[in-house]
Design a protein around this motif. Sequence first.
Motif, PDB file in Angstrom:
ATOM      1  N   PHE A  26       0.887  -1.161   0.000  1.00 18.26           N
ATOM      2  CA  PHE A  26       0.000   0.000   0.000  1.00 18.26           C
ATOM      3  C   PHE A  26       0.924   1.209   0.000  1.00 18.26           C
ATOM      4  O   PHE A  26       1.546   1.496   1.023  1.00 18.26           O
ATOM      5  CB  PHE A  26      -0.914   0.016   1.222  1.00 18.26           C
ATOM      6  CG  PHE A  26      -1.901  -1.127   1.232  1.00 18.26           C
ATOM      7  CD1 PHE A  26      -2.973  -1.138   0.342  1.00 18.26           C
ATOM      8  CD2 PHE A  26      -1.761  -2.179   2.124  1.00 18.26           C
ATOM      9  CE1 PHE A  26      -3.887  -2.197   0.349  1.00 18.26           C
ATOM     10  CE2 PHE A  26      -2.667  -3.233   2.133  1.00 18.26           C
ATOM     11  CZ  PHE A  26      -3.732  -3.235   1.246  1.00 18.26           C
ATOM     12  N   PHE A  29       4.425   0.948   1.773  1.00 18.51           N
ATOM     13  CA  PHE A  29       4.338  -0.003   2.881  1.00 18.51           C
ATOM     14  C   PHE A  29       4.040  -1.408   2.362  1.00 18.51           C
ATOM     15  O   PHE A  29       3.065  -1.609   1.625  1.00 18.51           O
ATOM     16  CB  PHE A  29       3.230   0.455   3.847  1.00 18.51           C
ATOM     17  CG  PHE A  29       2.912  -0.538   4.915  1.00 18.51           C
ATOM     18  CD1 PHE A  29       3.789  -0.763   5.960  1.00 18.51           C
ATOM     19  CD2 PHE A  29       1.718  -1.269   4.874  1.00 18.51           C
ATOM     20  CE1 PHE A  29       3.490  -1.692   6.954  1.00 18.51           C
ATOM     21  CE2 PHE A  29       1.410  -2.195   5.855  1.00 18.51           C
ATOM     22  CZ  PHE A  29       2.299  -2.405   6.894  1.00 18.51           C
ATOM     23  N   ALA A  31       2.497  -4.629   2.935  1.00 20.33           N
ATOM     24  CA  ALA A  31       1.559  -5.321   3.834  1.00 20.33           C
ATOM     25  C   ALA A  31       1.790  -6.831   3.785  1.00 20.33           C
ATOM     26  O   ALA A  31       1.527  -7.532   4.766  1.00 20.33           O
ATOM     27  CB  ALA A  31       0.128  -4.993   3.444  1.00 20.33           C
ATOM     28  N   PRO A  50      -1.186 -11.135  14.991  1.00 27.35           N
ATOM     29  CA  PRO A  50      -1.650  -9.887  15.573  1.00 27.35           C
ATOM     30  C   PRO A  50      -2.394  -9.025  14.556  1.00 27.35           C
ATOM     31  O   PRO A  50      -2.254  -9.208  13.343  1.00 27.35           O
ATOM     32  CB  PRO A  50      -0.359  -9.180  16.007  1.00 27.35           C
ATOM     33  CG  PRO A  50       0.761 -10.103  15.776  1.00 27.35           C
ATOM     34  CD  PRO A  50       0.271 -11.272  15.004  1.00 27.35           C
ATOM     35  N   SER A  51      -3.154  -8.079  15.071  1.00 23.04           N
ATOM     36  CA  SER A  51      -3.857  -7.126  14.233  1.00 23.04           C
ATOM     37  C   SER A  51      -2.840  -6.372  13.377  1.00 23.04           C
ATOM     38  O   SER A  51      -1.787  -5.972  13.861  1.00 23.04           O
ATOM     39  CB  SER A  51      -4.612  -6.168  15.158  1.00 23.04           C
ATOM     40  OG  SER A  51      -5.243  -5.205  14.399  1.00 23.04           O
ATOM     41  N   GLY A  52      -3.136  -6.232  12.093  1.00 20.85           N
ATOM     42  CA  GLY A  52      -2.232  -5.520  11.190  1.00 20.85           C
ATOM     43  C   GLY A  52      -1.156  -6.398  10.593  1.00 20.85           C
ATOM     44  O   GLY A  52      -0.300  -5.916   9.847  1.00 20.85           O
ATOM     45  N   SER A  53      -1.187  -7.705  10.859  1.00 15.23           N
ATOM     46  CA  SER A  53      -0.110  -8.567  10.357  1.00 15.23           C
ATOM     47  C   SER A  53      -0.299  -8.950   8.886  1.00 15.23           C
ATOM     48  O   SER A  53       0.595  -9.538   8.292  1.00 15.23           O
ATOM     49  CB  SER A  53       0.020  -9.819  11.233  1.00 15.23           C
ATOM     50  OG  SER A  53      -1.197 -10.518  11.305  1.00 15.23           O
ATOM     51  N   GLY A  54      -1.477  -8.666   8.320  1.00 15.01           N
ATOM     52  CA  GLY A  54      -1.675  -8.926   6.889  1.00 15.01           C
ATOM     53  C   GLY A  54      -2.630 -10.064   6.579  1.00 15.01           C
ATOM     54  O   GLY A  54      -2.773 -10.456   5.413  1.00 15.01           O
ATOM     55  N   LYS A  55      -3.337 -10.570   7.575  1.00 16.84           N
ATOM     56  CA  LYS A  55      -4.228 -11.728   7.371  1.00 16.84           C
ATOM     57  C   LYS A  55      -5.340 -11.383   6.378  1.00 16.84           C
ATOM     58  O   LYS A  55      -5.572 -12.119   5.414  1.00 16.84           O
ATOM     59  CB  LYS A  55      -4.834 -12.173   8.718  1.00 16.84           C
ATOM     60  CG  LYS A  55      -3.813 -12.457   9.801  1.00 16.84           C
ATOM     61  CD  LYS A  55      -4.466 -12.843  11.119  1.00 16.84           C
ATOM     62  CE  LYS A  55      -5.369 -11.789  11.740  1.00 16.84           C
ATOM     63  NZ  LYS A  55      -4.670 -10.559  12.189  1.00 16.84           N
ATOM     64  N   SER A  56      -6.026 -10.264   6.613  1.00 12.19           N
ATOM     65  CA  SER A  56      -7.123  -9.891   5.708  1.00 12.19           C
ATOM     66  C   SER A  56      -6.590  -9.596   4.318  1.00 12.19           C
ATOM     67  O   SER A  56      -7.210  -9.965   3.316  1.00 12.19           O
ATOM     68  CB  SER A  56      -7.861  -8.652   6.240  1.00 12.19           C
ATOM     69  OG  SER A  56      -8.493  -8.944   7.451  1.00 12.19           O
ATOM     70  N   THR A  57      -5.450  -8.941   4.263  1.00 15.49           N
ATOM     71  CA  THR A  57      -4.875  -8.610   2.951  1.00 15.49           C
ATOM     72  C   THR A  57      -4.562  -9.887   2.169  1.00 15.49           C
ATOM     73  O   THR A  57      -4.852  -9.963   0.970  1.00 15.49           O
ATOM     74  CB  THR A  57      -3.606  -7.751   3.130  1.00 15.49           C
ATOM     75  OG1 THR A  57      -3.942  -6.598   3.909  1.00 15.49           O
ATOM     76  CG2 THR A  57      -3.044  -7.307   1.795  1.00 15.49           C
TER      77      THR A  57
HETATM   78  P1  ADP Z   1      -4.952  -8.009   9.706  1.00 19.97           P
HETATM   79  O1  ADP Z   1      -6.120  -8.521   8.954  1.00 19.97           O
HETATM   80  O2  ADP Z   1      -3.930  -9.046  10.021  1.00 19.97           O
HETATM   81  O3  ADP Z   1      -5.352  -7.241  10.940  1.00 19.97           O
HETATM   82  P2  ADP Z   1      -4.624  -6.302   7.408  1.00 19.97           P
HETATM   83  O4  ADP Z   1      -4.371  -7.246   6.307  1.00 19.97           O
HETATM   84  O5  ADP Z   1      -5.976  -5.709   7.512  1.00 19.97           O
HETATM   85  O6  ADP Z   1      -4.188  -6.948   8.792  1.00 19.97           O
HETATM   86  O7  ADP Z   1      -3.602  -5.102   7.298  1.00 19.97           O
HETATM   87  C1  ADP Z   1      -2.204  -5.296   7.142  1.00 19.97           C
HETATM   88  C2  ADP Z   1      -1.536  -3.941   7.046  1.00 19.97           C
HETATM   89  O8  ADP Z   1      -1.881  -3.311   5.826  1.00 19.97           O
HETATM   90  C3  ADP Z   1      -1.927  -2.994   8.168  1.00 19.97           C
HETATM   91  O9  ADP Z   1      -0.804  -2.225   8.527  1.00 19.97           O
HETATM   92  C4  ADP Z   1      -2.962  -2.108   7.510  1.00 19.97           C
HETATM   93  O10 ADP Z   1      -2.989  -0.843   8.087  1.00 19.97           O
HETATM   94  C5  ADP Z   1      -2.482  -2.059   6.059  1.00 19.97           C
HETATM   95  N1  ADP Z   1      -3.590  -1.888   5.136  1.00 19.97           N
HETATM   96  C6  ADP Z   1      -4.609  -2.756   4.921  1.00 19.97           C
HETATM   97  N2  ADP Z   1      -5.432  -2.305   3.970  1.00 19.97           N
HETATM   98  C7  ADP Z   1      -4.937  -1.102   3.566  1.00 19.97           C
HETATM   99  C8  ADP Z   1      -5.342  -0.127   2.595  1.00 19.97           C
HETATM  100  N3  ADP Z   1      -6.432  -0.314   1.843  1.00 19.97           N
HETATM  101  N4  ADP Z   1      -4.593   0.986   2.484  1.00 19.97           N
HETATM  102  C9  ADP Z   1      -3.478   1.170   3.228  1.00 19.97           C
HETATM  103  N5  ADP Z   1      -3.039   0.284   4.151  1.00 19.97           N
HETATM  104  C10 ADP Z   1      -3.755  -0.839   4.320  1.00 19.97           C
END
Ligand code: ADP
Length: 255
Positions: A26, A29, A31, A50-57
């Motif tokens: 992103f 950064f 991710a 942990p939260s922010g580790s990239g699971k959803s991404t």
């Molecule tokens: P998780 O699901 O593990 O909590 P995410 O995959 O949501 O983590 O996010 C991983 C990282 O990518 C985080 O630092 C988040 O802030 C960043 N991130 C996720 N989506 C976006 C986006 N659309 N734009 C910018 N940063 C993003």
Amino acid sequence: MLYEIGAPPAERSSPIVVVESLVKRFGSFAALNDINLTVAKGEKIVLCGPSGSGKSTLIRCINHIEKHDGGRIVIDGIELTDRMADINSVRCEVGMVFQSFNLFPHLSVVENCMLAPMKVRGLSRPEAHDRAIGLLRKVRIHDQANKYPAHLSGGQQQRVAIARALCMQPKIMLFDEPTSALDPEMVKEVLETMVELAREGMTMVCVTHEMGFAREVADRVVFMDRGSIVEEGDPDTFFSAPRTERAKSFLSQIV
Ligand code: ADP
Ligand code: MG
């Protein structure tokens, strides 16, 4: 509860998902940084971290809701590229359940389940209706078929979301924290639905911190931190004897 999970080993050989050297940025950064993950047919993977580790991404890249910047993703033999034909055919095979249900508020429960099979799979209305009712019955919510999502509890809405995804007859189901928006008393009914799906041999990647579910269902727990896969292993080993400090620290916070 102990269940016998999944398909026999012979059917598990062909991968449904292959992720190789995956990078997702992103801006500047990263991710996701050099992610490698293979999901065999019938395999159940629990993804945690942990939260922010990239699971959803990662889940969103597999479903091509996010485009990746490097590496490869192959779903059932089709590589995800920018070509729309590929994206649509792959999306049909990948069912997705989100934390926030994401049902269409203006459609009844059964219509929520009928829409994509009619539009994307070309089913007739009666065919789509029959399939929807069958899957709503499977998640034990067919008696609510004509209600609107707002009139259901969170647990009921999430079970509808699972049924809706199943109506597309996907090859793999992705779950992104499906129980974390639910009141505690509703978590169980959703987890039970997911366990049942696992028992039937569905290939699943589940982001969840529900350790009971992971121990019961997962073939493999994959632990992510700061955009990388840090550790993976069978659930008993991972939860009772994590190898890395990062996994130990994470587990000490969620137990
Ligand atoms: P998780 O699901 O593990 O909590 P995410 O995959 O949501 O983590 O996010 C991983 C990282 O990518 C985080 O630092 C988040 O802030 C960043 N991130 C996720 N989506 C976006 C986006 N659309 N734009 C910018 N940063 C993003
Ligand atoms: Mg997330």
